[in-house]
Design an enzyme around this catalytic site. Structure first.
Site, PDB file in Angstrom:
ATOM      1  N   LYS A  94     -10.897  15.286   6.115  1.00 41.84           N
ATOM      2  CA  LYS A  94     -12.051  14.893   5.294  1.00 41.84           C
ATOM      3  C   LYS A  94     -13.016  14.025   6.075  1.00 41.84           C
ATOM      4  O   LYS A  94     -12.603  13.179   6.887  1.00 41.84           O
ATOM      5  CB  LYS A  94     -11.579  14.128   4.060  1.00 41.84           C
ATOM      6  CG  LYS A  94     -12.746  13.575   3.235  1.00 41.84           C
ATOM      7  CD  LYS A  94     -12.300  12.620   2.160  1.00 41.84           C
ATOM      8  CE  LYS A  94     -13.055  11.311   2.287  1.00 41.84           C
ATOM      9  NZ  LYS A  94     -12.834  10.396   1.162  1.00 41.84           N
TER      10      LYS A  94
ATOM     11  N   ARG B  39       0.853  -1.202   0.000  1.00 43.99           N
ATOM     12  CA  ARG B  39       0.000   0.000   0.000  1.00 43.99           C
ATOM     13  C   ARG B  39       0.884   1.246   0.000  1.00 43.99           C
ATOM     14  O   ARG B  39       0.637   2.201  -0.721  1.00 43.99           O
ATOM     15  CB  ARG B  39      -0.944  -0.007   1.216  1.00 43.99           C
ATOM     16  CG  ARG B  39      -1.978  -1.141   1.165  1.00 43.99           C
ATOM     17  CD  ARG B  39      -3.076  -0.952   2.197  1.00 43.99           C
ATOM     18  NE  ARG B  39      -2.678  -1.245   3.553  1.00 43.99           N
ATOM     19  CZ  ARG B  39      -2.781  -2.450   4.152  1.00 43.99           C
ATOM     20  NH1 ARG B  39      -3.270  -3.483   3.471  1.00 43.99           N
ATOM     21  NH2 ARG B  39      -2.421  -2.615   5.408  1.00 43.99           N
TER      22      ARG B  39
ATOM     23  N   LYS C  61     -17.023  19.140  -1.010  1.00 46.05           N
ATOM     24  CA  LYS C  61     -16.695  18.041  -1.938  1.00 46.05           C
ATOM     25  C   LYS C  61     -17.981  17.323  -2.306  1.00 46.05           C
ATOM     26  O   LYS C  61     -18.380  16.353  -1.645  1.00 46.05           O
ATOM     27  CB  LYS C  61     -15.689  17.094  -1.276  1.00 46.05           C
ATOM     28  CG  LYS C  61     -15.369  15.850  -2.100  1.00 46.05           C
ATOM     29  CD  LYS C  61     -14.112  15.161  -1.624  1.00 46.05           C
ATOM     30  CE  LYS C  61     -13.897  13.843  -2.357  1.00 46.05           C
ATOM     31  NZ  LYS C  61     -12.584  13.261  -2.152  1.00 46.05           N
TER      32      LYS C  61
HETATM   33  P1  13P Z   1     -13.647   8.883  -5.857  1.00 41.35           P
HETATM   34  O1  13P Z   1     -13.127  10.071  -6.646  1.00 41.35           O
HETATM   35  O2  13P Z   1     -13.049   7.581  -6.284  1.00 41.35           O
HETATM   36  O3  13P Z   1     -15.138   8.897  -5.764  1.00 41.35           O
HETATM   37  O4  13P Z   1     -13.083   9.065  -4.379  1.00 41.35           O
HETATM   38  C1  13P Z   1     -13.153  10.305  -3.801  1.00 41.35           C
HETATM   39  C2  13P Z   1     -13.342  10.174  -2.339  1.00 41.35           C
HETATM   40  O5  13P Z   1     -12.521  10.629  -1.581  1.00 41.35           O
HETATM   41  C3  13P Z   1     -14.560   9.514  -1.840  1.00 41.35           C
HETATM   42  O6  13P Z   1     -14.684   9.771  -0.482  1.00 41.35           O
END
Ligand code: 13P
Length: 336
Positions: free
Chosen positions: A134, A44, A217
């Site tokens: 996030k 990873r 987001k």
């Molecule tokens: P994706 O762009 O693959 O949807 O992932 C973004 C993300 O951080 C989802 O929480």
């Protein structure tokens, strides 16, 4: 300009966007097994370090979202991963939610957890170098969902998370993801996503969040992935803009979309048109996971020692996303 606003702008300005490399070990294991690589901590790290040492980090990536395992790892040079990222000019970030669990009394829906002990965890992440965080709320569309219960409880959690993140000196990424799963139309996605985002801001305002120090987001406005209707990329961009204009307060500096299952090229084409048609003051950029990493992961899995080939592929994707964030992407450049 507040410190938080400065950090937010550093992450998303000048055609930069976010690399979402914060897959939990469970999700990363699925991604690695799909390309027949063992999901060990070393593997990873090896894939992620290859991306974080790429040339495009300097000009295209303003922030990287990490998972707890990665923010605690050291790169092969001995530098910590957050230091490797900040030395490239990007801001290290951290996923702090602990995942979406069944919502009691509406168990077909999800509530995101992770508030307990969050203040203490944030201190630790700040000391490791993180300057943004996030938290993802997740909603599905059916005739009766998302329910008021899911909309209110996830908005409340996003607001409490944001307050703690700002208190710790970091920028919260507020991610209410309305999933594309289903056969609904884009207009249904538009109306349901608008309700979800409006409720989030109602709660953020109640919790006294400095809106100039967050990044939203959201998902783009798309047809459900099982829908038989066709919709053009132009329509996607216009509906996405309509949604954000009617639900996002003007103090918010920027919006960084998730890719959410769109292909790499679709995610660029749609973001490009959103920027071409952008008649708002919001910066519109990317916070992509799959749409930045998918091809690079495939190349890497063929020979995990071939750093150069993986980085070339990642650099191209990052460059395409960055052009799309400036409305300068084209299919011609894509295929060059
Ligand atoms: P994706 O762009 O693959 O949807 O992932 C973004 C993300 O951080 C989802 O929480």
């Amino acid at each position: 300009m507040s410190e938080l606003n400065k950090i937010a702008l550093k992450i998303i300005s000048n055609g930069k966007g976010i690399l979402a490399a914060d897959e939990s070990n469970g999700t990363m294991t699925k991604r690695l097994e799909a390309v027949k690589v063992n999901s060990t901590p070393e593997n990873r790290l090896a894939f992620r370090e290859t991306l974080f040492s790429s040339e495009s980090m300097k000009d295209c990536i303003g922030g990287v979202i990490l998972f707890d395992e990665t923010i605690n790892q050291d790169s092969s040079s001995g530098k910590s991963i957050p230091n490797l990222i900040s030395d490239s000019g990007a801001v290290p970030g951290i996923k702090v939610d602990t995942g979406a669990k069944d919502l009691a009394n509406s168990t077909e829906e999800k509530i995101t957890e992770g508030l307990d002990g969050l203040r203490e965890r944030l201190k630790k992440y700040y000391d490791l170098g993180a300057r943004f965080a996030k938290w993802r709320g997740v909603y599905s569309i059916t005739e009766k969902y998302p329910s008021q219960l899911a909309i209110s409880s996830n908005a409340h959690s996003l607001a409490r998370y944001s307050a703690l993140v700002q208190e710790s000196g970091m920028v919260p990424i507020v991610e209410p993801e309305v999933l594309m799963d289903g056969n609904h139309s884009a207009d249904v996605c538009l109306s349901k996503t608008s309700v979800v985002i409006k409720k989030c801001f109602e709660e953020l305002i109640l919790h006294k969040i400095d809106l100039s120090g967050i990044i939203l987001k959201p998902n783009m406005i798309l047809n459900g992935n099982l829908s038989k209707n066709k919709i053009s990329n132009e329509e996607i961009s216009l509906k996405t803009l309509e949604c954000l204009k009617n639900s996002v307060p003007k103090e918010v500096p920027g919006i960084a979309f998730l890719s959410g299952g769109q292909s790499e090229v679709e995610a660029c084409e749609n973001l490009n048109l959103i920027n071409k048609n952008n008649d708002t003051n919001f910066i519109m950029t990317y916070s992509y996971g799959r749409a930045l990493q998918q091809s690079a992961l495939k190349v890497w899995s063929k020979n995990i020692k071939d750093t150069k080939a993986t980085q070339n592929t990642f650099n191209h994707r990052a460059k395409m996303c960055s052009l799309a964030a400036q409305g300068k992407w084209s299919r011609e450049l894509e295929n060059k």
